[in-house]
Design a protein around this motif. Structure first.
Motif, mmCIF file in Angstrom:
data_model
loop_
_atom_site.group_PDB
_atom_site.id
_atom_site.type_symbol
_atom_site.label_atom_id
_atom_site.label_comp_id
_atom_site.label_asym_id
_atom_site.label_seq_id
_atom_site.Cartn_x
_atom_site.Cartn_y
_atom_site.Cartn_z
ATOM 1 N N PRO A 60 48.408 3.278 -18.350
ATOM 2 C CA PRO A 60 48.397 3.941 -19.660
ATOM 3 C C PRO A 60 49.515 3.453 -20.590
ATOM 4 C CG PRO A 60 49.316 5.401 -18.014
ATOM 5 C CD PRO A 60 48.827 4.174 -17.281
ATOM 6 N N HIS A 61 50.479 2.700 -20.051
ATOM 7 C CA HIS A 61 51.599 2.232 -20.865
ATOM 8 C C HIS A 61 51.320 0.825 -21.383
ATOM 9 C CE1 HIS A 61 53.630 5.680 -19.224
ATOM 10 N NE2 HIS A 61 53.365 5.254 -18.002
ATOM 11 N N LYS A 62 52.036 0.423 -22.419
ATOM 12 C CA LYS A 62 51.866 -0.907 -22.978
ATOM 13 C C LYS A 62 52.432 -1.952 -22.026
ATOM 14 C CE LYS A 62 52.011 0.451 -27.811
ATOM 15 N NZ LYS A 62 52.763 0.364 -29.046
ATOM 16 N N LEU A 63 51.868 -3.139 -22.054
ATOM 17 C CA LEU A 63 52.269 -4.206 -21.140
ATOM 18 C C LEU A 63 53.727 -4.601 -21.342
ATOM 19 C CD1 LEU A 63 51.023 -6.130 -18.988
ATOM 20 C CD2 LEU A 63 50.755 -7.776 -20.821
ATOM 21 N N ARG A 64 54.194 -4.638 -22.595
ATOM 22 C CA ARG A 64 55.568 -5.057 -22.856
ATOM 23 C C ARG A 64 56.578 -3.937 -22.599
ATOM 24 N NH1 ARG A 64 56.000 -10.149 -22.434
ATOM 25 N NH2 ARG A 64 57.770 -10.300 -23.798
ATOM 26 N N GLU A 65 56.116 -2.709 -22.472
ATOM 27 C CA GLU A 65 57.025 -1.587 -22.271
ATOM 28 C C GLU A 65 57.090 -1.110 -20.827
ATOM 29 O OE1 GLU A 65 55.782 1.419 -24.990
ATOM 30 O OE2 GLU A 65 56.251 0.207 -26.747
ATOM 31 N N CYS A 66 56.157 -1.527 -19.987
ATOM 32 C CA CYS A 66 56.162 -1.056 -18.606
ATOM 33 C C CYS A 66 57.034 -1.971 -17.740
ATOM 34 C CB CYS A 66 54.746 -0.992 -18.054
ATOM 35 S SG CYS A 66 53.967 -2.582 -17.862
ATOM 36 N N MET A 67 57.334 -1.511 -16.531
ATOM 37 C CA MET A 67 58.138 -2.297 -15.599
ATOM 38 C C MET A 67 57.457 -2.251 -14.233
ATOM 39 S SD MET A 67 62.057 -1.904 -14.378
ATOM 40 C CE MET A 67 62.681 -2.369 -15.968
ATOM 41 N N PRO A 68 57.182 -3.410 -13.624
ATOM 42 C CA PRO A 68 56.555 -3.418 -12.307
ATOM 43 C C PRO A 68 57.476 -2.788 -11.257
ATOM 44 C CG PRO A 68 56.482 -5.592 -13.302
ATOM 45 C CD PRO A 68 57.353 -4.751 -14.158
ATOM 46 N N LEU A 69 56.881 -2.126 -10.276
ATOM 47 C CA LEU A 69 57.663 -1.538 -9.194
ATOM 48 C C LEU A 69 58.447 -2.604 -8.435
ATOM 49 C CD1 LEU A 69 55.263 1.137 -7.725
ATOM 50 C CD2 LEU A 69 57.427 1.507 -8.876
ATOM 51 N N ILE A 70 57.919 -3.817 -8.394
ATOM 52 C CA ILE A 70 58.606 -4.907 -7.705
ATOM 53 C C ILE A 70 59.968 -5.151 -8.355
ATOM 54 C CG2 ILE A 70 58.510 -7.355 -7.132
ATOM 55 C CD1 ILE A 70 55.447 -7.069 -7.353
ATOM 56 N N VAL A 71 59.986 -5.188 -9.675
ATOM 57 C CA VAL A 71 61.245 -5.428 -10.393
ATOM 58 C C VAL A 71 62.198 -4.265 -10.165
ATOM 59 C CG1 VAL A 71 62.269 -5.671 -12.684
ATOM 60 C CG2 VAL A 71 60.182 -6.885 -12.127
ATOM 61 N N MET A 72 61.681 -3.041 -10.221
ATOM 62 C CA MET A 72 62.538 -1.875 -10.055
ATOM 63 C C MET A 72 63.153 -1.830 -8.654
ATOM 64 S SD MET A 72 63.836 0.802 -11.425
ATOM 65 C CE MET A 72 62.888 1.235 -12.837
ATOM 66 N N LEU A 73 62.334 -2.032 -7.620
ATOM 67 C CA LEU A 73 62.829 -1.883 -6.248
ATOM 68 C C LEU A 73 63.626 -3.094 -5.774
ATOM 69 C CD1 LEU A 73 59.701 -0.268 -4.590
ATOM 70 C CD2 LEU A 73 61.819 0.846 -5.240
ATOM 71 N N THR A 82 62.417 -9.158 -0.695
ATOM 72 C CA THR A 82 61.221 -9.953 -0.973
ATOM 73 C C THR A 82 60.099 -9.048 -1.483
ATOM 74 O OG1 THR A 82 60.364 -9.694 1.263
ATOM 75 C CG2 THR A 82 61.793 -11.596 0.850
ATOM 76 N N TYR A 83 59.064 -9.687 -2.034
ATOM 77 C CA TYR A 83 57.877 -8.976 -2.496
ATOM 78 C C TYR A 83 57.191 -8.283 -1.331
ATOM 79 C CZ TYR A 83 53.064 -8.390 -4.078
ATOM 80 O OH TYR A 83 51.832 -7.880 -4.354
ATOM 81 N N ARG A 84 57.182 -8.918 -0.184
ATOM 82 C CA ARG A 84 56.530 -8.349 1.000
ATOM 83 C C ARG A 84 57.210 -7.037 1.423
ATOM 84 N NH1 ARG A 84 56.434 -10.798 6.951
ATOM 85 N NH2 ARG A 84 54.759 -9.518 7.774
ATOM 86 N N GLU A 85 58.524 -6.997 1.366
ATOM 87 C CA GLU A 85 59.244 -5.778 1.704
ATOM 88 C C GLU A 85 58.949 -4.671 0.696
ATOM 89 O OE1 GLU A 85 63.405 -6.663 2.054
ATOM 90 O OE2 GLU A 85 63.093 -7.964 3.792
ATOM 91 N N VAL A 86 58.845 -5.026 -0.572
ATOM 92 C CA VAL A 86 58.513 -4.042 -1.603
ATOM 93 C C VAL A 86 57.131 -3.462 -1.343
ATOM 94 C CG1 VAL A 86 58.047 -3.701 -4.054
ATOM 95 C CG2 VAL A 86 60.005 -5.044 -3.352
ATOM 96 N N LYS A 87 56.175 -4.320 -0.976
ATOM 97 C CA LYS A 87 54.822 -3.836 -0.682
ATOM 98 C C LYS A 87 54.832 -2.843 0.475
ATOM 99 C CE LYS A 87 51.698 -6.857 0.069
ATOM 100 N NZ LYS A 87 50.693 -7.925 0.144
ATOM 101 N N MET A 88 55.641 -3.114 1.505
ATOM 102 C CA MET A 88 55.712 -2.212 2.654
ATOM 103 C C MET A 88 56.307 -0.864 2.246
ATOM 104 S SD MET A 88 56.740 -5.070 5.500
ATOM 105 C CE MET A 88 57.528 -3.962 6.590
ATOM 106 N N ILE A 89 57.299 -0.860 1.366
ATOM 107 C CA ILE A 89 57.892 0.391 0.885
ATOM 108 C C ILE A 89 56.868 1.189 0.087
ATOM 109 C CG2 ILE A 89 59.616 1.349 -0.690
ATOM 110 C CD1 ILE A 89 61.430 -1.014 0.126
ATOM 111 N N VAL A 90 56.142 0.508 -0.804
ATOM 112 C CA VAL A 90 55.166 1.184 -1.657
ATOM 113 C C VAL A 90 54.010 1.727 -0.823
ATOM 114 C CG1 VAL A 90 53.506 0.831 -3.514
ATOM 115 C CG2 VAL A 90 55.797 -0.104 -3.709
ATOM 116 N N MET A 91 53.596 0.993 0.199
ATOM 117 C CA MET A 91 52.463 1.432 1.019
ATOM 118 C C MET A 91 52.812 2.631 1.899
ATOM 119 S SD MET A 91 50.776 -2.233 1.930
ATOM 120 C CE MET A 91 49.462 -1.599 2.933
#
Length: 101
Positions: A60-73, A82-91
């Motif tokens: 629902p947010h604009k593409l330029r205003e949102c932040m991916p969870l990968i960047v945040m975590l 790594t991205y793989r570790e972020v995926k495991m946390i999110v899952m």
């Protein structure tokens, strides 16, 4: 291809359009990658750390205003390397965004 009839000799001429007028293949959907140079500056990504940045799915947010969870975590909170570790946390479904898991 264009087929032209001669003026009485009974011959036909087959003409091909120039190569620059033939349409190229169409794109297959939206662009799914984002170069790090063109990522929004409020993500505060290193310029030289890699070539690619995670592409956000805006929702629902604009593409330029949102932040991916990968960047945040990974980049901001340093919970993962790594991205793989972020995926495991999110899952594990321990993270809430806008009050939703």
């Amino acid at each position: 291809a264009i087929l032209a009839q001669g003026t009485g000799s009974g011959h036909s001429i087959h003409l091909e359009p120039p190569a620059n007028l033939i349409p190229a293949k169409m794109a297959r959907g939206p662009v799914k990658h984002l170069k790090r140079r063109f990522a929004p500056s409020h993500w505060m990504l290193d310029k030289l750390k890699g070539r690619w940045a995670p592409k956000p799915s805006a929702g629902p947010h604009k593409l330029r205003e949102c932040m991916p969870l990968i960047v945040m975590l990974r980049e901001r909170l340093k919970y993962a390397l790594t991205y793989r570790e972020v995926k495991m946390i999110v899952m594990q479904r321990l993270i809430k965004v806008d009050g939703k898991v």
